[in-house]
Design an enzyme around this catalytic site. Sequence first.
Site, mmCIF file in Angstrom:
data_model
loop_
_atom_site.group_PDB
_atom_site.id
_atom_site.type_symbol
_atom_site.label_atom_id
_atom_site.label_comp_id
_atom_site.label_asym_id
_atom_site.label_seq_id
_atom_site.Cartn_x
_atom_site.Cartn_y
_atom_site.Cartn_z
ATOM 1 N N LEU A 68 -41.039 21.170 55.502
ATOM 2 C CA LEU A 68 -40.029 20.336 56.049
ATOM 3 C C LEU A 68 -40.137 19.018 55.993
ATOM 4 C CD1 LEU A 68 -39.116 23.049 58.796
ATOM 5 C CD2 LEU A 68 -38.079 22.812 56.738
ATOM 6 N N GLN A 69 -41.260 18.234 55.939
ATOM 7 C CA GLN A 69 -41.165 16.975 55.877
ATOM 8 C C GLN A 69 -40.628 16.251 54.696
ATOM 9 O OE1 GLN A 69 -43.502 17.774 53.547
ATOM 10 N NE2 GLN A 69 -44.511 15.727 53.260
ATOM 11 N N LYS A 83 -35.318 29.860 50.064
ATOM 12 C CA LYS A 83 -34.848 28.597 49.800
ATOM 13 C C LYS A 83 -33.566 28.635 49.172
ATOM 14 C CE LYS A 83 -39.041 26.136 49.455
ATOM 15 N NZ LYS A 83 -40.127 25.312 48.714
ATOM 16 N N ASP A 127 -42.675 22.098 40.290
ATOM 17 C CA ASP A 127 -43.923 21.768 40.692
ATOM 18 C C ASP A 127 -45.188 22.190 39.643
ATOM 19 O OD1 ASP A 127 -44.462 23.720 41.750
ATOM 20 O OD2 ASP A 127 -45.154 22.922 43.660
ATOM 21 N N ASN A 128 -44.792 22.649 38.404
ATOM 22 C CA ASN A 128 -45.827 23.290 37.612
ATOM 23 C C ASN A 128 -45.541 23.248 36.159
ATOM 24 O OD1 ASN A 128 -44.949 26.112 36.540
ATOM 25 N ND2 ASN A 128 -44.196 26.189 38.578
ATOM 26 N N CYS A 186 -48.290 20.674 44.831
ATOM 27 C CA CYS A 186 -48.107 19.953 45.889
ATOM 28 C C CYS A 186 -48.868 20.699 47.195
ATOM 29 C CB CYS A 186 -46.804 19.971 46.562
ATOM 30 S SG CYS A 186 -45.252 19.239 45.615
#
Length: 191
Positions: A68-69, A83, A127-128, A186
């Site tokens: 959430l950040q 998601k 992210d991969n 991440c």
Amino acid sequence: MDPAQLERYSRHLLLPEIDFAGQQQLMNSSVLIVGAGGLGSPAAMYLAASGIGHLVLADHDHVDLGNLQRQLLHSTADIGRPKTESGRDRLLAINPEVRVETIAVRLDRETMTKKAAEVSVVLDATDNFETRFALNLACIAAGKPLVLGAAARLQGQLTVFDHRRDDSPCLTCLYPDEEDADTPDCVAGGV
């Protein structure tokens, strides 16, 4: 365009580079967004707000508190939800005229190529590198542009590969050896 669309897109319509014809083109276009996380979230939100007619949101993950950040598509109330569901709801809240299709499973190569062929452009917000290289091949096969966004730790990268041209470079031109491209995701490296 109806009166509500004229008002919604009025700032675009004032731009000579977009005007009515450009806005209509946006409304008739489609984007496959692979990854509804830190990069896919704001991209999807802006694409929906700008009036892209059809968004395909693909992500196999669920929202967790650690997302959430940076993942603005999701909220605390979405923790535990896929998601894609959370993202669809947020995108339709931004612009109910956008058609949002969701894919809540990890895409295999066949599905990537099929979906890439169905859209105007593919956005890689994963992210991969395994998925990145597979999307690259799918876009080459489909002859579709690939926009690659990447973030790791405090660094970011944006690259566009235009696979509509036969002489266009691709991801393997940038990283001929897939192992050279590997960086921590991440969760392991932070972002």
